[in-house]
Scaffold this motif. Structure first.
Motif, mmCIF file in Angstrom:
data_model
loop_
_atom_site.group_PDB
_atom_site.id
_atom_site.type_symbol
_atom_site.label_atom_id
_atom_site.label_comp_id
_atom_site.label_asym_id
_atom_site.label_seq_id
_atom_site.Cartn_x
_atom_site.Cartn_y
_atom_site.Cartn_z
ATOM 1 N N ASP A 28 0.695 -1.261 -0.154
ATOM 2 C CA ASP A 28 -0.040 0.219 0.022
ATOM 3 C C ASP A 28 0.936 1.273 0.012
ATOM 4 O O ASP A 28 0.427 2.343 -0.432
ATOM 5 C CB ASP A 28 -0.929 -0.053 1.338
ATOM 6 C CG ASP A 28 -2.073 -0.850 0.965
ATOM 7 O OD1 ASP A 28 -2.420 -1.369 -0.009
ATOM 8 O OD2 ASP A 28 -2.736 -1.175 1.983
ATOM 9 N N PRO A 32 2.015 3.146 -4.593
ATOM 10 C CA PRO A 32 1.669 4.602 -4.704
ATOM 11 C C PRO A 32 3.061 5.636 -4.897
ATOM 12 O O PRO A 32 3.401 6.285 -5.780
ATOM 13 C CB PRO A 32 0.891 5.035 -3.891
ATOM 14 C CG PRO A 32 0.283 3.925 -3.374
ATOM 15 C CD PRO A 32 1.335 2.766 -3.606
ATOM 16 N N SER A 35 5.015 4.586 -8.010
ATOM 17 C CA SER A 35 4.420 5.176 -9.017
ATOM 18 C C SER A 35 4.599 6.716 -9.376
ATOM 19 O O SER A 35 4.730 7.287 -10.349
ATOM 20 C CB SER A 35 2.959 4.977 -9.112
ATOM 21 O OG SER A 35 2.812 3.593 -9.145
ATOM 22 N N TYR A 36 4.639 7.298 -8.218
ATOM 23 C CA TYR A 36 4.682 8.835 -8.234
ATOM 24 C C TYR A 36 6.145 9.325 -8.685
ATOM 25 O O TYR A 36 6.002 9.930 -9.694
ATOM 26 C CB TYR A 36 4.674 9.353 -6.770
ATOM 27 C CG TYR A 36 5.040 10.949 -6.733
ATOM 28 C CD1 TYR A 36 4.152 11.770 -7.063
ATOM 29 C CD2 TYR A 36 5.990 11.184 -6.211
ATOM 30 C CE1 TYR A 36 4.571 13.221 -7.197
ATOM 31 C CE2 TYR A 36 6.616 12.460 -6.034
ATOM 32 C CZ TYR A 36 5.771 13.534 -6.495
ATOM 33 O OH TYR A 36 6.187 14.661 -6.288
#
Length: 62
Positions: A28, A32, A35-36
């Motif tokens: 989790d 993200p 990916s950022y």
């Protein structure tokens, strides 16, 4: 049929390790965040930096 029941009961008695417990949390956070940073430079999602003032010149009043 008995073999499946025995193998299932062995896996049910096994206690999960710390990595097994933290894996969902790590995913989790890592997906993200990764990916950022991956897409930030690829698509220009970051704001352009404002030019910094030139501090090498000293202003003198005459």
């Amino acid at each position: 049929m008995t073999t499946n029941t025995v193998s299932q009961s062995r896996s049910a008695n096994r206690t999960p390790s710390a990595l097994d417990n933290l894996r969902p949390l790590l995913l989790d956070v890592a997906v993200p965040l990764g990916s950022y940073y991956l897409f930030k430079n690829a698509f220009g999602a970051s704001r352009p930096r404002s030019p910094s003032p030139d501090t090498s010149r000293k202003v003198t009043s005459e």
